[in-house]
Design an enzyme around this catalytic site. Structure first.
Site, mmCIF file in Angstrom:
data_model
loop_
_atom_site.group_PDB
_atom_site.id
_atom_site.type_symbol
_atom_site.label_atom_id
_atom_site.label_comp_id
_atom_site.label_asym_id
_atom_site.label_seq_id
_atom_site.Cartn_x
_atom_site.Cartn_y
_atom_site.Cartn_z
ATOM 1 N N GLU A 185 -16.627 -10.355 -8.087
ATOM 2 C CA GLU A 185 -17.007 -9.005 -7.676
ATOM 3 C C GLU A 185 -17.475 -8.214 -8.890
ATOM 4 O O GLU A 185 -16.772 -8.139 -9.898
ATOM 5 C CB GLU A 185 -15.818 -8.279 -7.036
ATOM 6 C CG GLU A 185 -15.325 -8.906 -5.746
ATOM 7 C CD GLU A 185 -14.086 -8.214 -5.200
ATOM 8 O OE1 GLU A 185 -14.053 -7.971 -3.988
ATOM 9 O OE2 GLU A 185 -13.155 -7.930 -5.973
ATOM 10 N N CYS A 186 -18.647 -7.631 -8.808
ATOM 11 C CA CYS A 186 -19.166 -6.646 -9.756
ATOM 12 C C CYS A 186 -19.121 -7.160 -11.196
ATOM 13 O O CYS A 186 -19.973 -7.925 -11.610
ATOM 14 C CB CYS A 186 -18.429 -5.321 -9.587
ATOM 15 S SG CYS A 186 -19.313 -3.910 -10.281
ATOM 16 N N GLY A 187 -18.122 -6.777 -11.979
ATOM 17 C CA GLY A 187 -18.041 -7.246 -13.360
ATOM 18 C C GLY A 187 -17.976 -8.755 -13.449
ATOM 19 O O GLY A 187 -18.532 -9.366 -14.366
ATOM 20 N N PHE A 222 -19.430 -10.786 -11.326
ATOM 21 C CA PHE A 222 -20.814 -11.195 -11.116
ATOM 22 C C PHE A 222 -21.616 -11.072 -12.407
ATOM 23 O O PHE A 222 -22.388 -11.972 -12.770
ATOM 24 C CB PHE A 222 -21.440 -10.344 -10.011
ATOM 25 C CG PHE A 222 -22.939 -10.284 -10.053
ATOM 26 C CD1 PHE A 222 -23.697 -11.433 -9.860
ATOM 27 C CD2 PHE A 222 -23.598 -9.084 -10.272
ATOM 28 C CE1 PHE A 222 -25.095 -11.378 -9.913
ATOM 29 C CE2 PHE A 222 -24.977 -9.017 -10.311
ATOM 30 C CZ PHE A 222 -25.734 -10.172 -10.143
ATOM 31 N N ALA A 264 -21.002 -10.798 -5.816
ATOM 32 C CA ALA A 264 -21.632 -9.606 -5.250
ATOM 33 C C ALA A 264 -21.177 -8.378 -6.019
ATOM 34 O O ALA A 264 -20.123 -8.374 -6.660
ATOM 35 C CB ALA A 264 -21.280 -9.462 -3.768
#
Length: 480
Positions: A339-341, A343, A445
């Site tokens: 998730e986010c970081g 990714f 994502a």
């Protein structure tokens, strides 16, 4: 019925001082011997981490958007069990929600919890007008129990005296405290909010200092009395299996699959319920780090949460052994969720202030850190492609908060829409209204999810780890 002493702390807007006040209240009450459970309304990891440190108990996120209505109150009842008081910090302005109706606002959450509300009011250069604001809040929506006010950033004895008399005699709401102006924010801020507790030195001294200010200027006994005035809550059970109930798992003679969870100063954004859900689905969790050379145990899955890879970008880039290890796990077909970081770490590279730093290289894109948010707020993502974690057709209620943007790597263009697993119905995602890249069984994502809002996620993750462990898991269809 369940007695659950509780109160909600709300403000007129972001920046009113809710977090500092809540930290001080939790710390002071805990120091007085009360068992305090902090809750944070809204999608927030950093404030929740500080609240947990202040109270000596993990903070729990409560959000009417991320959690289905059928699960929110049961979740609160479970997490508030065996404590003396529950303190809920709101977010943004008290009535600010997703739309003009104020859905998912702090006020809406207070009504769902049947909890009294204490309003923190920035009283800078204000006296009698404060009474008008408080009266307006008290009357704005039916069902709101405005039980008290704490005035913040007061200027002196005369200012405080007029404020108190105005609010109590004109708005008929008791003033519980008067906080002075604090010359310097005790917890510095940066682009994503408060500085992480993992980066801030002398955490206990900071929290004790905040508690001392609150103890001197806020009537803690009255706050406890307000919390205890909250009516009993009914016995309710979730309509569907949630993360507080054990989930059925397949028998596995080889033991529980092991899922590594990256927890270090670079990546540490996790809802506790997500980790609990993985354990309740049958996994054993192992903490691993991207920032040291300690050996990892044998893993059957890997979870990379959000965080601040940009603040550790040089160390992440220099560790070629670690980057190769993570890339190798993804290439092997092991289920990996990011998730986010997380990714950002799995991309070809991360660009910070014009400098390109190589990352794990699982996905053929770069991310670039920007000066302003590139995605912020609640998100709705429709699952449109097969993957090991989310069934096609599912609508994910999530959130995104990222200052980076996804861009083409130096040698190619951005993937087309067919390469993404998620179509954004609300929010930004990675590119052109899409999110969720997949390589073999690695999914990444910008969208953060809460396990209560996606009860399939933990079961599917653990199932994928168990199947991979048995050596039977092919790459997801059409990817890698």
């Amino acid at each position: 019925m369940n007695d659950r002493p509780r109160l909600v702390l709300a403000g007129l807007s972001g920046g009113a001082g809710k977090t500092i006040l809540t930290l001080g209240i939790c710390r002071a009450m805990a120091a007085a011997g009360l068992r305090v459970r902090p809750f944070k309304k809204g999608p927030d990891y950093i404030d929740a981490a500080w609240l947990g440190l202040a109270a000596g108990r993990d903070a729990t996120n409560l959000d009417p958007f991320l959690l289905p209505e059928s699960l929110l109150l049961p979740h609160f009842l479970e997490k508030s069990r065996d404590v003396d008081i529950s303190v809920v910090e709101g977010n943004r302005g008290i009535f600010d929600g997703m739309d003009v109706a104020g859905s998912c606002s702090t006020a809406a959450l207070a009504r769902q919890l049947d909890a009294p509300v204490v309003l923190i009011l920035d009283a800078t250069k204000m006296t009698r007008t404060a009474a008008a604001l408080v009266a307006g809040v008290a009357a704005f929506e039916p069902g709101l129990n405005l039980a008290g006010v704490v005035a913040n950033r007061t200027a002196g004895a005369r200012h405080r005296d007029i404020l108190r008399r105005s609010i109590e005699t004109l708005a008929h709401v008791p003033v519980i405290g008067m906080l002075p102006k604090i010359p310097k924010n005790p917890i510095p801020e940066r682009h994503m909010g408060l500085v992480s507790d993992r980066e801030q030195g002398a955490v206990d001294a900071i929290l004790d200092g905040i508690a001392a200010v609150v103890r001197e200027h806020v009537d803690l006994d009255r706050l406890v009395a307000i919390a205890r005035s909250a009516p009993p809550l009914p016995d309710v059970a979730p309509d569907e299996p949630g993360c507080d109930a054990p989930l059925s798992t397949e028998a596995d003679s080889g033991g529980a699959p092991v899922i590594g969870v990256v927890r270090d100063a670079a990546l540490w954004f996790y809802y506790p319920e997500n980790l609990e859900a993985l354990e309740q689905a049958g996994a054993r969790l192992a903490a691993v780090s991207l920032l040291d050379d300690a050996p990892w145990p044998a893993l059957d899955g890997l979870y990379l949460g959000g965080g601040f890879p940009e603040t550790h970008v040089e160390a992440l880039a220099k560790d070629t052994v670690m980057r190769a290890r993570v890339a190798g796990l993804a290439a092997s077909g092991m289920p990996v969720y990011a998730e986010c970081g997380g990714f950002m770490y799995l991309c070809r590279g991360l660009v910070v202030e014009g400098a390109h730093y190589p990352m794990a290289g699982v996905f053929p894109v770069d991310t670039t850190l920007c000066a302003k948010p590139q995605g912020l707020g609640y998100s709705l993502a429709r699952v449109v492609a097969d993957n090991p974690f989310h069934p096609v057709g599912t609508l994910l209620h999530g959130h995104e908060f990222h200052y980076s943007r996804c861009q083409a790597a130096l040698e190619g263009g951005l993937p087309g829409p067919e390469s993404f697993c998620l179509r954004m119905e609300r929010g930004v995602g990675m590119h052109a209204g899409h999110d969720g890249l997949l390589f073999r069984n690695t999914f990444a994502a910008y969208t953060h999810i809460h396990a209560h809002g996606a009860p399939h996620w933990a079961r599917n993750f653990v199932k994928a780890a168990r199947v991979w462990r048995r050596g039977k898991m092919p790459p997801a269809a059409g990817r890698g």
